[in-house]
Design an enzyme around this catalytic site. Structure first.
Site, PDB file in Angstrom:
ATOM      1  N   HIS A 348      20.889  41.696 -31.624  1.00 14.48           N
ATOM      2  CA  HIS A 348      20.678  40.410 -32.083  1.00 14.48           C
ATOM      3  C   HIS A 348      21.537  39.917 -32.888  1.00 14.48           C
ATOM      4  O   HIS A 348      21.365  38.577 -33.446  1.00 14.48           O
ATOM      5  CB  HIS A 348      19.390  40.545 -32.779  1.00 14.48           C
ATOM      6  N   LYS A 527      14.462  26.803 -40.230  1.00 15.26           N
ATOM      7  CA  LYS A 527      15.025  28.086 -39.629  1.00 15.26           C
ATOM      8  C   LYS A 527      15.076  28.785 -40.994  1.00 15.26           C
ATOM      9  O   LYS A 527      15.066  28.355 -42.125  1.00 15.26           O
ATOM     10  CB  LYS A 527      16.265  28.147 -39.029  1.00 15.26           C
ATOM     11  N   ARG A 528      15.423  30.300 -41.035  1.00  9.91           N
ATOM     12  CA  ARG A 528      15.719  31.143 -42.336  1.00  9.91           C
ATOM     13  C   ARG A 528      16.660  30.470 -43.012  1.00  9.91           C
ATOM     14  O   ARG A 528      17.551  29.642 -42.322  1.00  9.91           O
ATOM     15  CB  ARG A 528      15.790  32.344 -41.711  1.00  9.91           C
ATOM     16  N   LYS A 533      23.857  29.865 -41.237  1.00  7.28           N
ATOM     17  CA  LYS A 533      23.115  28.733 -40.733  1.00  7.28           C
ATOM     18  C   LYS A 533      23.443  27.232 -41.346  1.00  7.28           C
ATOM     19  O   LYS A 533      23.082  26.406 -40.900  1.00  7.28           O
ATOM     20  CB  LYS A 533      21.613  29.032 -40.688  1.00  7.28           C
ATOM     21  N   THR A 635      16.638  30.295 -31.079  1.00 13.63           N
ATOM     22  CA  THR A 635      15.460  29.937 -30.031  1.00 13.63           C
ATOM     23  C   THR A 635      14.828  28.696 -30.547  1.00 13.63           C
ATOM     24  O   THR A 635      14.232  27.601 -29.674  1.00 13.63           O
ATOM     25  CB  THR A 635      14.444  30.834 -30.097  1.00 13.63           C
ATOM     26  N   LYS A 639      13.497  24.922 -28.554  1.00 17.15           N
ATOM     27  CA  LYS A 639      12.055  24.187 -28.756  1.00 17.15           C
ATOM     28  C   LYS A 639      12.448  22.807 -29.070  1.00 17.15           C
ATOM     29  O   LYS A 639      11.820  21.942 -28.487  1.00 17.15           O
ATOM     30  CB  LYS A 639      11.556  24.720 -30.066  1.00 17.15           C
TER      31      LYS A 639
END
Ligand SMILES: *Cc1c(COP(=O)(O)O)cnc(C)c1O
Length: 800
Positions: A348, A527-528, A533, A635, A639
């Site tokens: 991952h 998101k985290r 990110k 993911t 969505k």
């Protein structure tokens, strides 16, 4: 099931299962009564699925994951069983607010983020596809911490979902295994016998997972730790009450908390204990089921496929070898061959700090037999591949990725880009030795939760336009494509989005006391919180935009609501500074009279699955802006696209495939590619050059350094500014100008309402491939070698 039947069942459970008089029942009591009434409908298909698996001697899939981010289950079960209307009407007949009943359920947060949510979507798809499967994990007493903000700073509180009865689980007191730790290994007649120094019990708790239309149900089996001896009565009688309770405390600690960090491993020893505890209990359970049906242990791979979700369950490999070799008496090489024909491993992340390593010393101490076996597995691998000395043991630590790879039938990445990078980087040498082992399986999300249930407006429009059947055959959404050129369809699509936004705007007003205009663009990054990110790049864009708006208040700005959501690992200081900055910027921007309704920043605390279900249907723009090469798949990106929000994003993870499918014209691409990013890091002072080239960026960083958002404490964001200027590993500065410019292109399209709606609708129409049903079909064919079980008439209660 009709409204009246459901109502009668609710009343029956309220009185006889919970002993409540309807006159005094609270929302919680009604929610439990409804859950029991719904759960009763799951039990028979669940039994039928188990019976069909046994009688057909079907191969089973076992999904081992230290995380399952399931969220609420009641609405999901109602939707999958087709009880939506009956449940609404039954609640109305009992004078209950349906939404209040649904939202009373605690959000089961046994996971950190994407990896855990993937496991939950996979469970849903495995049941929908009638593939015999079990999920295995830990029944954490405390899931992911609850986040609140105090003066803008993240505050963590223990999460407490089990403080009330859990509606969906069945405790299996009869299914317990003793799991050993420590101790020593005795060599006798050429065989090794491990004598653990201590042990705990793993007790099973089962949750049925019902698939679409109730055709099939699998089991999520979570392990809780119990002491092997309950209580030291002798000590208690001498008055030492605390010591008497010590064994129970020590055991319970193992299943007490989810580690709040999925990118570094914390709490070394306890974390390794958790991993072994759950892996060993699961392997024991899998072999018990297998040997109850079959005699020849050598045929295990024909009937069992085990999937390791990341390396957290990797110790299952040596454990399986241990049982086959030490307990079943197979030769070592044969034991290893059988284990590796059974096991598969999903990688991952390529972030070096997230690749799990365990110190050899700890491993040898806690699991002496396993450490010895790992050395032998390493030798076996060197011997059989004649490869260069490539080892799972390196400088005193055990590398769990290498170990998992050596013991796997298939190893997969989670997007095309990520799988390619795996082959080029971390597993380059192993890939050369085993060229067929690595396969790609791009992630997906379940359309039942992420469209049908969370977005009733859009799913209603889809069904009116193309009929039903898309819920478990999502590529049918492609039939929407021709309708996008129909102005009537676009108007209805726009009306659905507008209604979802109005609903969210009410919620934001209620929960946060911020008024936002539902006609503004809802720009969402949830998101985290992590440097890769790049929420920091997003806030810098907010600052630059705010600065520009103040400079030219007369311009016709496109109003935006910037929505953030996400938690930082408690020990991750830089991520916590980013959280505080977002909140500080929100305080200044939201109260600036010169800005008014043209820019708002909203950061609701405690992002979780339920919040995602609320925010995503109301999003206009999806922020997927990670540094290229760092997000394995994502993911969240899927969505959003499915719910009609175009992406602004980099060529990273599954963004690449999303863009290919929705079309380059319906995706706002910017930024360095993975290759360019690697090259850019080599350029001396790359950040300084980027800052010099972008006045907007220079200005935004200057605001951080001047304390514009931290009045009274100008140094608060010095550290973040220093990172940007001198240690910009994630290339925020290098990508900022392209990002900021692309946001202006987003503004331009948003102004052209018709063009925007068409783009949004095309995202929905072309996202069908990102269903987790597609992902699971692909794992079934390419990794597990299983096929769905045909469900005959009568196998399922709904059909009978
Ligand atoms: C989907 C989801 C994630 C994963 O989001 P990414 O944007 O892919 O990181 C994390 N948390 C929750 C609650 C989710 O629903």
């Amino acid at each position: 099931m009709t409204r009246d039947e459901l109502k009668a069942e609710m009343l029956r459970h309220l009185q006889y299962s919970f002993g409540k008089d309807p006159a005094h029942a609270q929302v919680r009591d009604w929610r439990m009564a409804l859950s029991m009434a719904v759960r009763d409908r799951i039990v028979e298909p669940w039994f039928a699925a188990t019976r069909a698996t046994y009688s057909g001697q079907h191969k089973r899939v076992y999904y081992l994951s230290l995380e399952f981010l399931i969220g609420r289950l009641l609405e999901d079960a109602i939707v999958n069983l087709g009880l939506g209307q009956a449940a609404r009407e039954a609640c109305a007949a009992l004078d209950l607010d349906f939404e209040a009943v649904m939202t009373d359920e605690p959000d089961a947060a046994l996971g950190n983020g994407g990896l855990g949510r993937l496991a939950a979507c996979f469970l849903d798809s495995l049941s929908t596809l009638s593939i015999p499967a079990h999920g295995y994990g830990i029944r954490y007493e405390h899931g992911l911490f609850k986040q609140s903000f105090h003066e803008g700073r993240q505050v963590e509180q223990a999460e407490d979902w089990l403080n009330q009865p859990h509606a969906w689980e069945f405790e299996r007191a009869e299914s317990s295994y003793e799991i050993g730790f420590w101790g020593e290994v005795e060599e006798k007649d050429g065989r090794a016998i491990w004598h653990p120094g201590d042990a705990v019990l793993a007790r099973a708790y089962d949750t049925p997972v019902i698939g679409w239309q109730g055709r099939w149900a699998n089991t999520l089996r979570l392990w809780g730790a119990k002491p092997t001896k309950l209580f030291d009565l002798a000590r208690f009688n001498t008055g030492d009450f605390t010591a008497a309770a010590q064994p129970e405390e020590a055991a319970r600690t193992i299943s007490r908390v989810l580690y709040p960090d999925d990118t570094t491993d914390a709490g070394r020893e306890l974390r390794l204990k958790q991993e072994y505890f759950f892996a060993a209990a699961s392997i024991r359970d899998i072999l018990r089921r297998y040997t109850s049906e079959y005699d020849d242990i050598r045929r295990l791979p024909h009937k069992v496929a085990i999937q390791l979700n990341d390396t957290h369950p990797a110790i299952a490999g040596p454990e399986l070898v241990r049982i086959l070799h030490d307990e079943h008496g197979l030769a070592f090489d044969e034991a290893v061959q059988i284990a590796s024909a059974t096991l598969n491993y999903t990688n991952h992340t390529l972030l070096p700090e997230a690749l799990e390593r365990w110190s050899e010393g700890l491993m040898r101490h806690l699991l002496p037999r396993h450490m010895r076996l790992i050395e032998q597995i390493d030798d076996w691998h060197a011997r059989t591949t004649k490869g260069r000395t490539l080892s799972a043991i390196d400088q005193g630590s055990v590398k769990m990725g290498e170990l998992s790879f050596m013991l796997a039938n298939r190893v997969n990445g989670v997007s095309a880009l990520h799988t390619g990078l795996m082959k080029k980087t971390v597993f380059a040498e192993l890939d050369r030795l085993h060229p067929d082992r690595i396969v790609n399986q791009t992630n997906g999300v379940t359309p039942r939760r992420w469209l049908l249930a969370c977005n009733p407006g859009l799913s209603g429009l889809v069904t009116e336009t193309i009929g039903t059947g898309w819920e478990d055959d999502l590529e049918r959404l492609g039939q929407l494509d021709p309708h996008v050129s129909d102005a009537g369809f676009r108007a209805r699509f726009a009306a659905v989005k507008r209604a979802n936004k109005a609903h969210l705007s009410d919620w934001i007003g209620r929960e946060m006391g911020i008024s936002v205009d539902p006609d503004a663009m809802f720009d969402v990054q949830i998101k985290r919180i992590h440097e890769y990110k790049r929420q920091l790049m997003n806030v810098l864009d907010v600052i630059a935009t705010w600065h520009a708006m103040r400079g030219e208040p007369g311009l016709d700005w496109v109003p935006r609501v910037k929505i953030f959501g996400g938690k930082a690992a408690p020990g991750y200081q830089t991520a916590k500074e980013i959280i505080r900055l977002i909140n500080d910027v929100a305080t200044v921007v939201n109260s600036d009279p010169a800005i008014g309704d043209r820019l708002k920043v909203v950061y609701p605390p405690n992002y979780n699955v339920s919040m995602a279900e609320r925010l995503i249907p109301a999003a206009d723009l999806s922020e997927q802006i990670s540094t290229a090469g760092k997000e394995a798949s994502g993911t969240g990106n899927m969505k959003f696209a499915l719910n009609g929000a175009p992406t602004i994003g980099t060529l990273d993870g599954a963004n690449v495939e999303i863009r290919e499918r929705v079309g380059a014209g319906n995706f706002f691409l910017f930024g360095l590619t993975a290759e360019e990013a690697m090259a850019r890091r080599e350029v001396p002072d790359h950040a300084g050059r980027a800052i010099a080239a972008s006045p907007e960026l220079a200005q935004a960083i200057a605001h951080l350094e001047r304390g514009t958002f931290s009045p009274g404490e100008p140094d608060r964001y010095r550290h973040l500014a220093q990172i940007l200027r001198h240690h910009d590993y994630f290339l925020v500065c290098s990508d900022f100008a392209a990002y900021h410019a692309k946001q202006r292109a987003v503004d331009a399209v948003f102004r052209d309402r018709d063009a925007w709606v068409a783009m949004a609708a095309r995202n929905t129409a072309r996202s069908g491939w990102f269903s987790s049903d597609r992902t699971i079909r692909s794992y079934a064919a390419e990794i597990w070698d299983v096929t769905p079980v045909e469900v005959g008439p009568g196998a399922c209660v709904l059909a009978s």
